[in-house]
Design an enzyme around this catalytic site. Structure first.
Site, PDB file in Angstrom:
ATOM      1  CE  LYS A  82       8.964   0.395   4.211  1.00  0.00           C
ATOM      2  NZ  LYS A  82       8.877   1.594   4.718  1.00  0.00           N
ATOM      3  CB  SER A 157       5.569   3.355   3.147  1.00  0.00           C
ATOM      4  OG  SER A 157       6.863   3.004   3.758  1.00  0.00           O
ATOM      5  CB  SER A 181       7.129   4.746   6.744  1.00  0.00           C
ATOM      6  OG  SER A 181       6.417   5.279   5.488  1.00  0.00           O
TER       7      SER A 181
END
Lengths: 488, 102
Positions: A82, A157, A181
């Site tokens: 990420k 996310s 997330s």
């Protein structure tokens, strides 16, 4: 579009093949790089593909094997990160304009651990800006699309990491989970995703969102792959003062032990509750029935304070975010918009650098922390947090693990919730309580909805309960496979 | 403990924007007033809870006063760090004027 792992197989098998010399890390990497080159124009899982440094890392693994040195437990396994995990000298944007050209001067601890384990970092994945969102639509660089249906969101996310694994661009990925997330996008993309116990994985080099909630965790196409990745990144780190000093529990220790005699509670408030689709509830029930059939003792359980999780979270997380994001001021790194004096420079830089959702959360948090409101909002939310922890503790006196839905619905259409922040926030209903409690939780794919999109079932465990949590997750994975074959 | 404050106004939002060092447009002020109001309205359910005598949880770990040995360890490379600054001079971060003319 290909299915999970794109036919390129589980990470643990790849690592075993590379370690034994049967497979070469560089060949495996090239397969994944081809998949990315062919498919990511459509999906946009990656902000940045690190092809050259990945080839060098893979070659180094192959050299270690040839020289009969231990190449590490994840030898030659490509891993996507990420883009809020710092990589020295490699762009780390948090999908924000304010960090667009930033090159971190250090690696996150998880990145260092992955390298020592022989993993090959393939690139940085897209996210909702600063991890604030549930659809990856809040990225300054455009949305990520769900590999199962390009008109749907991948969740967020960590949507880029979930999509990368679902599309077969990497067998493993790391994300961060503040209110769901990792688990929410994993469920919507049909892969496994876990949020470990708060303090189990070092956050040194994770760009902070809400410090009392943030935790790094793994994505994999299988429970075994996610466990192998977690076992590499967990453990104490003196660079993170919230890192637990005790020896970490093994995620992979009891994957094939079954669930005979285990006590499993189905959380009423996070399953058969308002807003949770009937087809999602049905999958949780099927998973519970399968565990009962495999010898577990399954009952419903109430965790009453969990219903207040969402409200408490949307006071606590923005409050902490407003404080953490004060550092983006145009002074030490990132974007600067010139101003006549420093106050104007701050205001203009932050106005130009942050997107709408980040501004909204900074505003909400600043308001909740401002004079006269602190106790009514942040203070009250922290007391509610205590109530949630107490109710979980009471449930864990009777149960080894808890079961619930991961998300209220399957993946929604791109654009469906962007104009109504509150409806977007409701996507995190079932995942938030674990963050508030600091407990681990994992989502396992279990069938699909009537729209053909994946549904996830969530397993929750008490602090440091990763071993039994992954044990139950593995049993649910087996049941999901059996169910799929029965339907076919 | 005090009750929940009244619904957030546009003036409140403008004040908070100044505190947060965010130069917002009129459109943003308008939109955020509505949207923050909706989220805070949703938060009213926590108001109804009796939390008398319940201690707050600031974070979920039992850790206190985490210290390490006072030994010198490598720091970040100064040049590498300053290379990321929008402006630097004489090994320092450079910022616009902080004090007024008067």
């Amino acid at each position: 579009m290909s299915g999970p792992a794109g036919g390129r197989g589980p990470a643990v098998e790849l690592a075993a093949g590379v370690r034994s010399g049967e497979r070469r890390a560089i060949d495996a990497l090239e397969d994944y790089l081809v998949a990315i080159a062919e498919g990511d124009d459509q999906i946009h899982a990656f902000n940045h593909v690190m092809a050259e440094s990945a080839r060098a890392a893979a070659a180094a693994v192959d050299e270690a094997v040839a020289a009969e040195r231990d190449p590490g437990p994840l030898a030659g396994v490509p891993v996507a990160l990420k883009d809020n995990l710092c990589t020295r000298g490699v762009p780390t944007t948090c999908s924000s304009r304010i960090l667009d050209s930033w090159l971190p001067p250090y690696d996150a601890t998880v990145v260092t651990r992955l390298r020592h384990a022989g993993a090959v970092i393939v690139g940085k994945t897209n996210l909702d800006e600063f991890a604030m969102g549930s659809s990856t639509e809040n990225s300054a660089f455009g949305p990520t699309r769900n590999p199962r249906n390009l008109d749907r969101v991948p969740g967020g996310s960590s949507g880029g990491s979930a999509a990368a694994v679902a599309a077969g661009f990497a067998p493993l990925a790391l994300g961060s989970d503040t209110g769901g997330s990792i688990r929410q996008p994993a469920a919507l993309c049909g892969v496994v995703g876990a949020k470990p116990t708060y303090g189990l994985v070092s956050r040194y080099g994770l760009v902070a969102f809400a410090s009392s909630l943030d935790q790094i965790g793994p994505f994999g196409a299988t429970v075994g792959d996610a466990a192998a990745l977690l076992d590499v990144i967990s453990g104490h780190d003196h660079m993170d003062s919230t890192s637990l000093p005790s020896a970490p529990p093994s995620a992979a220790a009891r994957l094939s032990d079954g669930v005979e005699g285990l006590r499993v509670g189905v959380v009423t408030e996070l399953t058969a509750a308002e807003g949770i689709a009937a087809e999602v509830v049905a999958r949780v029930r099927q998973a519970a029935d399968a565990l009962a059939a495999a010898g577990a003792k399954v009952e419903d359980v109430s965790v009453p304070a969990a219903v207040y999780g969402l409200s408490a979270y949307y006071l606590i997380a923005p409050a902490e975010a407003s404080s953490n994001l004060a550092r983006y001021d145009g002074v030490r790194y990132g974007l600067r918009v010139p101003g006549a004096d420093i106050t104007e420079m701050y205001g203009q830089t932050r106005a130009a650098g942050f997107g709408a959702e980040v501004k909204r959360r900074i505003m909400l948090g600043t308001y909740a922390l401002s004079a006269g409101y602190y106790d009514a909002y942040y203070g009250q939310a922290q007391r509610v947090r205590t109530l949630i922890i107490r109710d979980f503790e009471a449930a864990y006196e009777t149960f080894d693990v808890l079961l619930s839905a991961t998300t209220p619905t399957t993946a929604f259409e791109i654009g469906a919730k962007t104009s109504d922040p509150l409806s977007m926030y409701l996507s995190d209903l079932c995942t938030i309580p674990s963050n508030l409690a600091g407990h681990p939780a994992i989502t396992v794919p279990f069938g699909t909805g009537t729209d053909g999109m994946p549904i996830g079932v969530q397993v929750l465990a008490p602090a440091l309960g990763e071993t039994v949590m992954f044990q139950v997750a593995a049993a649910i994975e087996d049941a999901a496979r059996a169910h799929e074959e029965a339907v076919r | 403990m005090s009750g929940m404050p009244a619904r957030i106004s546009r003036a409140d939002v403008a004040h908070v924007a100044r505190l947060a060092r965010l130069d917002l447009t009129d459109d943003e002020l308008e939109r955020f007033t509505d949207q923050l109001g909706a989220v805070l309205e949703h938060a009213r359910d926590v108001e109804a809870l009796d939390t008398e005598g319940v201690p707050p949880t600031a974070h979920p770990l039992p850790l206190r006063n985490v210290l390490r040995e006072d030994v010198v360890t490598p720091s970040l490379d100064r040049d590498e760090v300053l290379a990321q600054a929008p402006e630097a001079e004489a090994d320092r971060f450079k910022v616009p004027r902080i004090l007024g003319d008067a």
